[in-house]
Write a protein that holds these residues in place. Structure first.
Motif, short mmCIF file in Angstrom:
data_model
loop_
_atom_site.label_atom_id
_atom_site.label_comp_id
_atom_site.label_asym_id
_atom_site.label_seq_id
_atom_site.Cartn_x
_atom_site.Cartn_y
_atom_site.Cartn_z
N LEU A 21 9.64 -0.50 -6.84
CA LEU A 21 10.15 0.63 -6.27
C LEU A 21 10.69 1.63 -7.27
O LEU A 21 10.36 2.82 -6.78
N LEU A 27 7.50 3.49 -8.26
CA LEU A 27 6.98 4.27 -7.53
C LEU A 27 7.74 5.41 -7.08
O LEU A 27 7.81 6.30 -6.01
N ARG A 55 3.90 7.21 2.89
CA ARG A 55 4.27 5.84 2.62
C ARG A 55 3.03 5.33 1.31
O ARG A 55 1.94 5.85 1.14
N HIS A 56 3.60 4.54 0.75
CA HIS A 56 2.78 3.68 -0.40
C HIS A 56 2.16 2.49 0.15
O HIS A 56 2.73 1.69 0.71
N THR A 57 0.83 2.33 -0.57
CA THR A 57 0.38 1.09 -0.40
C THR A 57 0.18 0.22 -1.80
O THR A 57 -0.06 0.92 -2.69
N VAL A 58 0.70 -0.81 -1.71
CA VAL A 58 0.76 -1.82 -2.75
C VAL A 58 0.04 -2.99 -2.33
O VAL A 58 0.09 -3.60 -1.38
N ASN A 93 -5.05 0.85 -5.39
CA ASN A 93 -3.71 1.04 -5.05
C ASN A 93 -2.74 1.48 -6.29
O ASN A 93 -1.81 2.11 -6.14
N VAL A 105 6.74 1.20 2.17
CA VAL A 105 5.62 0.46 1.38
C VAL A 105 5.01 -0.25 2.34
O VAL A 105 5.54 -1.23 3.18
#
Lengths: 367, 347
Positions: free
Chosen positions: B290, B293, B7-10, B64, B37
């Protein structure tokens, strides 16, 4: 020679079109007024001739005093315009000017800049009105851009600080801002315009545009009969291309004025049909076409005199000669709307002289 | 780019005006589409004069690497020492390239058709240097700074992007006839970079002529590169030409960070909280994020749903002449995503 301006126009600094055109009573006793004419370069002479012909057909009480403007070196090595041109303008106060070429690497500043400095032409005024018969994607445009013309981003002060780092200075002074703001409101009042909008970027340029804005607010206080709003430059651009009818009179510093006045000219059809006037100190006003000299068509009878003609109409209104102004303007617009005799840039096949004659005929028919 | 457990953190900065509500809708769409995300929300209070809020936001973005933001209002009645927060963010993170792709959308009624312009705007210097002083009372100087480094950098970015996207022409917008040193340097740098890309045509145009051309024949432009202020003007003109501020997404790229927002950066105070704002621009901006990413499938799915709602369903908000509410448009988008058979959570 007595200059006898008839009863209706007492020191009227009226420029441009009335929003709800109310004609002034006709003046019966009128002497000729002399105006300095600077034909300019390229197509300048032929479009100036066109204007003179049309004015003659309209019996406009204007006498033309032709002068040439080139840069000459005065005593002390400073560049200046020829003394006879300056003397004529100072005497007549009103001028009409065709396009002047700006030679590259001539060693002297542009002629337009020289004129601006000589007569302290601090306000550039461009009324942009949609021309019925000359179709653009935008209809019903009716706005005026008033641009501060002496300082701002065009102060010409630049430095190379270190190799690869350049600094350009934008200069905003209280005096110039006050002068242009006052002028904008007076213009709005004299021309029955409902609102003045100050265009700025004070969110980014807090001190400079902030000062400009403050002066506009102060002028607004003194002219409570005119509505005052403020809008960011980018918001104006965004809204202008979607709905230009929401704008009335716009006042702004030099660079924004340069960009916006050309944008608005683009809305109504380009520089070939846009009039322009420059107001200076001491009652001097020079009206001009703002297109180029078009050297490729010079002398071939192809040019379109509309821009210079509409600027001359602005000039007539400024001088209080509203009925003549209206007559000539109507003849010009009617000719364009008829679409029978149009110059090439307007989509037709006719010569400049034919287009001019068509307008002259319409003018004569009106009497 | 921060990825943990897939999972990405934004960083998410809601901003003012319509920012908070529209970003909530973005989060809703992401949640619905099971986009991996997580948003770290950082609030910036534009009424405060201190810098703590901004510093927190900048730190979070540094952590981030990517952010999605609404516009932070600049109260220009505050003293000059309180700078525009959006500007501070851009310069602190050195987000030197502002990229905007303006395309005519078939479902939107506009005066001009077939517009497809990419605008690359230098985002850190020029007229936005925030260097001003009052030399004597009533005389103010504002400095516009142009450097060789930043001009080369943005020109390089523009030509590389043009090549990557298969575009054929780059036009530099300037006023070098008046600002001979400043814009002259910018133009010179563009020419230098252009010589390294012989496959791409390079030309230049003066800014006032550019705006005139844009309102009469915008189809002539392909890729445009320019210093900061002209970028502000040109991007707003172009956004207006394709249908308004509610439609176009914008991206700010630096070497290390990327921040996504609407292209024209409006706060939209007058329409905030009324469920009428257009969610398109911010949703498309989130799709750009997105892609950045490398979650391309999610980006495409959401983008297609947005464009289908716009061009086929023709459910429009008021700014583009429709009568739909923000919520209706968002729900339509989510329904289309669901109908494509991808994994979604409940409505």
């Amino acid at each position: 020679v007595h200059r006898f301006i008839g009863c209706a126009a007492i020191v009227s600094r009226v420029l441009g079109s009335f929003k709800n055109g109310s004609p002034q009573p006709r003046n019966f006793i009128r002497e000729m007024q002399t105006v300095t004419l600077i034909p300019g370069d390229g197509i300048g002479p032929e479009i100036s001739n066109a204007v003179m012909k049309i004015f003659e057909a309209a019996n406009a009480p204007i006498e033309w005093e032709e002068r040439n403007v080139t840069a000459i070196k005065g005593p002390g090595g400073k560049w200046m315009i020829p003394p006879d041109a300056k003397e004529s303008m100072d005497r007549n106060k009103i001028g009409l000017k065709g396009p002047l070429k700006t030679p590259i690497a001539a060693g002297h500043p542009s002629m337009n800049l020289l004129l601006r400095k000589t007569f302290d032409l601090y306000a550039n005024v461009r009324p942009c009105v949609s021309i019925e018969g000359y179709k653009t994607p935008y209809t019903d445009v009716n706005l005026v851009t008033i641009r501060e013309n002496t300082e701002g981003e065009y102060s010409g002060i630049e430095h190379l600080i270190v190799d690869g780092v350049v600094q350009s200075i934008k200069l905003i002074t209280e005096q110039a801002s006050e002068r242009i703001a006052e002028y904008a409101f007076e213009y709005a009042r004299n021309n029955q315009r409902a609102s003045v909008t100050a265009v700025h970027k004070a969110n980014i340029m807090r001190m400079s545009d902030g000062l400009f804005l403050r002066k506009c607010r102060e002028a607004a206080e003194k002219h409570k009969d005119v509505k005052f709003t403020e809008m960011y430059l980018d918001t104006v651009c965004l809204n202008m291309v979607q709905d230009p009818t929401q704008f009335d009179v716009l006042v702004m510093p030099n660079l924004y004025g340069d960009i916006l006045s050309d944008l608005c000219a683009g809305l109504i059809g380009g520089l070939g049909v846009t009039p322009s006037g420059n107001i200076g100190a001491n009652g001097v006003a020079i009206f001009e076409s703002v297109h180029g000299t078009a050297p490729d068509i010079a002398g071939k009878d192809f040019a379109n005199p509309t821009a210079l003609l509409l600027s001359a109409v602005m000039m007539l209104r400024h001088m209080g000669l509203h009925s003549h102004g209206k007559k000539i303007e109507t003849a010009c617009f009617d000719t364009i709307r008829d679409k029978k005799v149009l110059t090439k840039d307007l989509g037709g096949n006719s010569k400049c002289s034919e287009f001019t004659e068509a307008i002259c005929q319409k003018v004569r028919d009106m009497d | 780019i921060v990825v943990y457990g897939g999972r990405h953190t934004v960083t998410l900065i809601p901003g003012d005006g319509i920012g908070p509500e529209l970003l909530n809708h973005v989060r809703e769409v992401f949640r619905f589409s099971c986009v991996p995300v997580d948003f770290e929300v950082v609030h910036v209070n534009s009424a405060l004069e201190t810098d703590d809020d901004m510093n927190n936001a900048i730190t979070a973005i540094r952590r981030n690497g990517v952010a999605l933001k609404g516009n932070i209002e600049t109260k220009h009645t505050l003293p000059a020492s309180v700078k525009s927060r959006n500007n501070v963010l851009r310069t602190s993170l050195d987000l030197y390239a502002n990229v905007m792709h303006c395309q005519s959308l078939p479902g939107v009624q506009t005066r001009h058709k077939n517009i497809d312009i990419m605008i690359i705007r230098e985002n850190t210097e020029g007229e936005y240097s925030s260097l001003e002083h009052e030399s004597v009372s009533g005389v103010v100087e504002s400095l516009k700074i142009i450097t060789r480094n930043n001009s080369l950098r943005i020109a390089e970015y523009a030509f590389q992007l043009a090549r990557d996207k298969g575009r054929r022409r780059v036009t530099a917008v300037h006023k070098a006839n008046i600002m001979k040193l400043g814009d002259g340097l910018f133009l010179q740098c563009c020419k230098e970079v252009a010589s390294g890309y012989p496959d791409i045509t390079f030309d230049s145009m003066i800014v006032d002529n550019t705006t005139m051309q844009l309102v009469s024949k915008p189809q002539q432009f392909d890729v445009m590169v320019m210093p900061n202020l002209y970028g502000n003007v040109v991007s707003n003109v172009c956004a207006g030409l394709v249908g308004g501020p509610g439609l176009v997404p914008g991206a700010n790229y630096g070497r290390d960070y990327a921040v996504f927002e609407t292209a024209t950066r409006n706060t939209g105070k007058s329409i905030a909280g009324r469920n009428i704002a257009n969610p398109t621009a911010l949703l498309l901006a989130s799709c750009m994020m997105l892609d950045h990413l490398e979650l391309n499938d999610h980006a495409t799915s959401i983008r297609n749903a947005v464009l289908t709602t716009m061009n086929e369903t023709r459910l429009h908000t008021a700014d583009i002449g429709g009568q739909g509410t923000t919520l209706e448009v968002v729900q339509s988008i989510m329904r289309i995503i669901q109908s494509k058979g991808q994994l979604t959570s409940e409505f």
